[in-house]
Write a protein that holds these residues in place. Structure first.
Motif, short mmCIF file in Angstrom:
data_model
loop_
_atom_site.label_atom_id
_atom_site.label_comp_id
_atom_site.label_asym_id
_atom_site.label_seq_id
_atom_site.Cartn_x
_atom_site.Cartn_y
_atom_site.Cartn_z
N LYS A 244 0.83 -1.21 0.00
CA LYS A 244 0.00 0.00 0.00
C LYS A 244 0.86 1.26 0.00
O LYS A 244 0.45 2.30 -0.54
CB LYS A 244 -0.94 -0.02 1.21
CG LYS A 244 -2.09 -1.01 1.04
CD LYS A 244 -3.02 -1.02 2.23
CE LYS A 244 -2.52 -1.91 3.33
NZ LYS A 244 -3.54 -2.08 4.43
N SER A 245 2.06 1.17 0.56
CA SER A 245 2.98 2.32 0.51
C SER A 245 3.47 2.56 -0.91
O SER A 245 3.63 3.71 -1.34
CB SER A 245 4.17 2.08 1.45
OG SER A 245 3.75 1.97 2.79
N VAL A 246 3.70 1.49 -1.65
CA VAL A 246 4.09 1.61 -3.06
C VAL A 246 2.98 2.27 -3.86
O VAL A 246 3.21 3.19 -4.67
CB VAL A 246 4.45 0.23 -3.65
CG1 VAL A 246 4.62 0.32 -5.17
CG2 VAL A 246 5.72 -0.31 -3.01
N LEU A 247 1.73 1.83 -3.62
CA LEU A 247 0.59 2.42 -4.33
C LEU A 247 0.44 3.90 -3.97
O LEU A 247 0.19 4.74 -4.84
CB LEU A 247 -0.69 1.65 -3.99
CG LEU A 247 -0.76 0.20 -4.47
CD1 LEU A 247 -2.05 -0.46 -3.97
CD2 LEU A 247 -0.69 0.13 -5.99
N GLY A 248 0.58 4.20 -2.69
CA GLY A 248 0.48 5.59 -2.25
C GLY A 248 1.57 6.46 -2.85
O GLY A 248 1.33 7.61 -3.25
N ALA A 249 2.79 5.91 -2.92
CA ALA A 249 3.90 6.66 -3.52
C ALA A 249 3.65 6.90 -5.00
O ALA A 249 4.03 7.96 -5.54
CB ALA A 249 5.21 5.91 -3.30
N ALA A 250 3.01 5.95 -5.67
CA ALA A 250 2.68 6.13 -7.08
C ALA A 250 1.69 7.28 -7.26
O ALA A 250 1.80 8.07 -8.21
CB ALA A 250 2.11 4.84 -7.66
N VAL A 251 0.73 7.38 -6.34
CA VAL A 251 -0.23 8.50 -6.39
C VAL A 251 0.51 9.82 -6.20
O VAL A 251 0.29 10.79 -6.94
CB VAL A 251 -1.32 8.33 -5.31
CG1 VAL A 251 -2.19 9.58 -5.22
CG2 VAL A 251 -2.18 7.11 -5.62
N LEU A 252 1.40 9.88 -5.22
CA LEU A 252 2.16 11.10 -4.98
C LEU A 252 3.05 11.45 -6.16
O LEU A 252 3.20 12.62 -6.51
CB LEU A 252 3.02 10.94 -3.72
CG LEU A 252 2.31 11.00 -2.38
CD1 LEU A 252 3.33 10.91 -1.24
CD2 LEU A 252 1.50 12.26 -2.24
N LEU A 253 3.64 10.44 -6.76
CA LEU A 253 4.51 10.67 -7.92
C LEU A 253 3.71 11.29 -9.07
O LEU A 253 4.17 12.22 -9.74
CB LEU A 253 5.15 9.36 -8.37
CG LEU A 253 6.18 9.45 -9.50
CD1 LEU A 253 7.38 10.27 -9.06
CD2 LEU A 253 6.61 8.04 -9.92
N ALA A 254 2.49 10.77 -9.29
CA ALA A 254 1.65 11.30 -10.35
C ALA A 254 1.24 12.74 -10.06
O ALA A 254 1.27 13.60 -10.95
CB ALA A 254 0.41 10.42 -10.53
#
Length: 263
Positions: A244-254
């Motif tokens: 879930k941290s990877v998914l959250g980081a992907a949202v922040l990256l976008a």
């Protein structure tokens, strides 16, 4: 500001050597050994107050640079969503809180049944809201969502009992940690861990997730014992926290990439 002015001695309040066109020096308190006040020499004014120390340093030594990157503002960076929300009125912020509550409820209904604590997407929603809304509004949004659950609304995992008793059961520690985790994530993002680099966004998300696991695990350990609490309430969820941290980081990256594209 003329650099030669700062290299010259401060004008005194009287005596020979001061022309009639020069204003007398008005002394003030000292800051770090530098007198504060104003005076005039060579047609330039000198203002030296506590906040003016940075101006003095930049004039003498050039622009201040933050180590590890190009010139940046001294103030902490914020995501565009956070800046926008902070500039809105109370009604818009209230709508954002309602939307965040719906997102948290949706995350609660995406669940993997486990005993005694089910795995859901709650923490993913908590960290994303903290990151995008900012630590103040993010924490408030999660707290309002918990209040809805305490009042008996079906906002938690499907089939889970609502009401205040929910906060004193095995999952009570996780629920109580959510607002603090959202605030922690939002605070880290406002300090530059905003996803402009994936690893920083991931670290901010993981910090929030691990805080939830630690707080909730200790709560559960107080109810069923330390060994069982760690085995049932922490260890099985570490892989999920990383995912879930990877998914959250992907949202922040976008979000961060979109912000930088607009600059």
């Amino acid at each position: 500001m003329n650099e030669n002015v700062l290299s010259a001695p401060f004008p005194q309040s009287g005596g020979a050597g001061r022309s009639e066109n020069e204003m007398p020096f008005v002394p003030g308190p000292c800051v770090f050994g530098l007198p504060c006040g104003c005076g005039q020499g060579s047609g330039d004014w000198i203002f030296l107050r506590p906040g003016g120390v940075f101006a003095l340093l930049q004039t003498r030594f050039g622009p201040l640079r933050i180590p590890g990157g190009e010139n940046k503002r001294m103030e902490h960076t914020k995501l565009a969503s956070t800046r926008w929300l902070e500039s809105q009125n109370a009604l818009t912020k209230g709508v954002a809180v309602l939307f965040g509550s719906l997102l948290l409820t949706a995350g609660s209904y995406i669940t993997v049944p486990m005993v005694p604590v089910p795995m859901t997407m709650q923490t993913f929603a908590v960290m994303v809201i903290g990151a995008l809304f900012g630590w103040r509004l993010g924490g408030l949004t999660v707290a309002c969502w918990l209040l809805q659950g305490a009042l008996g609304l079906p906002v938690f995992a499907p089939g889970a009992a609502g009401g205040i008793a929910r906060f004193f059961g095995p999952t009570g520690g996780y629920l109580l940690s959510f607002p603090l985790a959202a605030m922690m994530t939002g605070w880290l993002v406002s300090r530059g861990w905003d996803g402009s680099r994936f690893i920083k966004g991931f670290a901010a998300m993981l910090a929030g997730n691990l805080f939830v696991l630690a707080f909730g695990g200790l709560w559960l350990a107080a109810l069923i014992g330390l060994e069982k609490g760690m085995a049932l309430g922490v260890t099985p969820f570490i892989a999920g926290a990383v995912t879930k941290s990877v998914l959250g980081a992907a949202v922040l990256l976008a979000v961060s990439a979109r912000r930088f594209d607009r600059r």
